[in-house]
Design an enzyme around this catalytic site. Structure first.
Site, short mmCIF file in Angstrom:
data_model
loop_
_atom_site.label_atom_id
_atom_site.label_comp_id
_atom_site.label_asym_id
_atom_site.label_seq_id
_atom_site.Cartn_x
_atom_site.Cartn_y
_atom_site.Cartn_z
N PRO A 22 0.83 -1.21 0.00
CA PRO A 22 0.00 0.00 0.00
C PRO A 22 0.87 1.25 0.00
O PRO A 22 1.82 1.35 0.77
CB PRO A 22 -0.80 -0.12 1.30
CG PRO A 22 0.01 -1.01 2.17
CD PRO A 22 0.73 -1.96 1.26
N GLY A 174 -2.64 -1.38 10.76
CA GLY A 174 -2.23 -1.26 12.15
C GLY A 174 -0.79 -0.82 12.28
O GLY A 174 -0.12 -1.15 13.26
N TYR A 178 -0.86 5.15 12.43
CA TYR A 178 -2.30 5.42 12.31
C TYR A 178 -3.07 4.83 13.50
O TYR A 178 -2.45 4.33 14.45
CB TYR A 178 -2.79 4.91 10.95
CG TYR A 178 -2.23 5.77 9.84
CD1 TYR A 178 -2.85 6.95 9.47
CD2 TYR A 178 -1.02 5.44 9.22
CE1 TYR A 178 -2.31 7.78 8.49
CE2 TYR A 178 -0.46 6.26 8.24
CZ TYR A 178 -1.11 7.43 7.88
OH TYR A 178 -0.56 8.26 6.94
N ARG A 223 -1.86 -5.24 8.73
CA ARG A 223 -0.47 -4.81 8.59
C ARG A 223 0.01 -4.20 9.90
O ARG A 223 -0.68 -3.36 10.50
CB ARG A 223 -0.32 -3.78 7.47
CG ARG A 223 1.16 -3.50 7.17
CD ARG A 223 1.37 -2.56 6.02
NE ARG A 223 2.76 -2.66 5.54
CZ ARG A 223 3.31 -1.80 4.70
NH1 ARG A 223 2.61 -0.77 4.24
NH2 ARG A 223 4.56 -1.95 4.31
N GLY A 309 7.21 -1.77 -2.47
CA GLY A 309 6.58 -0.47 -2.55
C GLY A 309 7.05 0.34 -3.72
O GLY A 309 6.52 0.25 -4.83
N ARG A 310 8.08 1.12 -3.52
CA ARG A 310 8.52 2.11 -4.51
C ARG A 310 8.84 1.48 -5.86
O ARG A 310 8.61 2.11 -6.90
CB ARG A 310 9.73 2.87 -3.97
CG ARG A 310 9.38 3.76 -2.77
CD ARG A 310 10.62 4.34 -2.14
NE ARG A 310 11.27 5.30 -3.01
CZ ARG A 310 10.97 6.59 -3.09
NH1 ARG A 310 10.00 7.08 -2.33
NH2 ARG A 310 11.62 7.40 -3.89
#
Length: 353
Positions: A22, A174, A178, A223, A309-310
């Protein structure tokens, strides 16, 4: 070594072990509705074994930023349906990540103009971006037990909307500072009731249990990023907290645990033996996952699947590039958080010979 990433993963019926992590990209409109080219972006990356979307707010209270997408309104559900249809047409699988901002919002950044809430009235030591520039974080209002129950219900309602929108499942966020993570951390949860102290894992477990009851355990992942200090969180000794949390989640039979490692606490090594289900590993912010490090995780049985990710931002065909050794395209940093298709849905597919 990289061949291990390309093997099918039968427990989840995935064609390979490469997960798209994500990543927040701010391509919603001002009402939090994904723009049409969001479907192109995710469909281009459908060769991943599994896609996990950017964080999606499950309630207006949980909205942390303008142009971040939500799963609250009928318009948002319809726009996400276009995304999931496009991914499924491309033979992909996609989970929606539900991300409640907690203390990481200001009234200018959510559609209700709402004051932030959190486990305890402890502000984040960061500045937040708004349409009018950066502002300091506010002291959040401490959540009452009624607020906590409402937040659980909001996650359930949003999870049901995700299924209505065609998602294959949802991931509870998680991690990374956040709301669920705020309940887990030392400095953001100083409550004296059953949600504090030894009970700091209770909120995350209650959210997971309620969502599992609503949509089924096979459609729910979570997560976690133990020890990650992002947004000013402090976790002096993550091991006892996360061992307790994983122990409470284990019997639920979740689709997966998505775990980000940290140099201060080797979460993958410590928690892998405590989790019998599917584990998605990520080597963390300080050490971006590469094809080589991801393959090593699978080979060493540190993880069943590996999230990238990236590399997925600028290489929409990443699994094919890993398979062939094709060169990787670099990211245009200037377009990471803009609002149009440039630097988002226009990265090229490699011309394989």
């Amino acid at each position: 070594m990289t061949n291990s990433l390309l093997k099918p993963y039968e427990p989840l019926s995935l064609p390979n072990r490469i997960v798209m992590a994500p990543m927040t990209r701010f391509r919603g409109d001002e009402q939090g509705v994904p723009q049409p080219f969001v479907a192109d972006y995710y469909a281009q990356r459908a060769a991943a074994g599994l896609i996990v979307t950017e964080g999606i707010w499950p309630s207006v209270q949980g909205q942390g930023a303008l142009r971040g997408p939500g799963l609250v309104s009928p318009e948002q559900v319809a726009a996400w349906r276009a995304v999931t249809d496009a991914v499924h047409t491309a033979d992909g699988r996609i989970f929606a990540q539900l991300m409640h901002a907690g203390r990481l919002t200001v009234p200018d950044n959510n559609l209700g103009g709402l004051h932030p809430i959190a486990p305890s009235p402890v502000p984040a030591d960061i500045e937040l971006h708004t349409a009018d520039g950066k502002v300091g974080a506010l002291v959040p209002r401490e959540m009452t037990t009624a607020d906590i129950a409402q937040a659980v219900d909001e996650h359930v309602a949003s999870a049901r909307r995700a299924i209505d929108a065609g998602f294959d499942g949802i991931e509870l966020h998680g991690a990374n500072g956040y709301l669920l993570h705020q309940f887990l951390a030392d400095n953001t949860n100083v409550r004296g009731d059953r949600y504090g102290g030894a009970g700091r894992v209770r909120f995350a477990v209650e959210v997971a249990e309620a969502v599992v009851s609503a949509i089924g355990a096979h459609r729910v992942g979570i997560r976690l990023s133990p020890g990650n200090p992002l947004t000013g969180l402090v976790e002096a000794d993550p091991a006892p907290v996360y061992r307790a949390l994983v122990g409470a989640l284990e019997p639920l039979g979740l689709a997966y645990l998505h775990l980000t490692d940290n140099s201060r606490y080797p979460a993958l090594r410590d928690l892998r033996p405590r989790w019998t289900g599917t584990l998605i590993g990520n080597t963390g912010f300080g050490h971006p996952t590469t094809a080589e490090s991801g393959a090593a995780l699978v080979e060493d049985r540190g993880a069943d699947l590996v999230s990238f990710g990236r590399l997925f931002i600028s290489n929409p065909d990443l699994p094919n590039r890993i398979a062939t050794g094709a060169p990787l395209t670099e990211i245009d940093e200037s377009t990471l958080y803009t609002h149009g298709p440039q630097g988002y849905a226009d990265y090229p597919i490699h011309a394989f010979g």
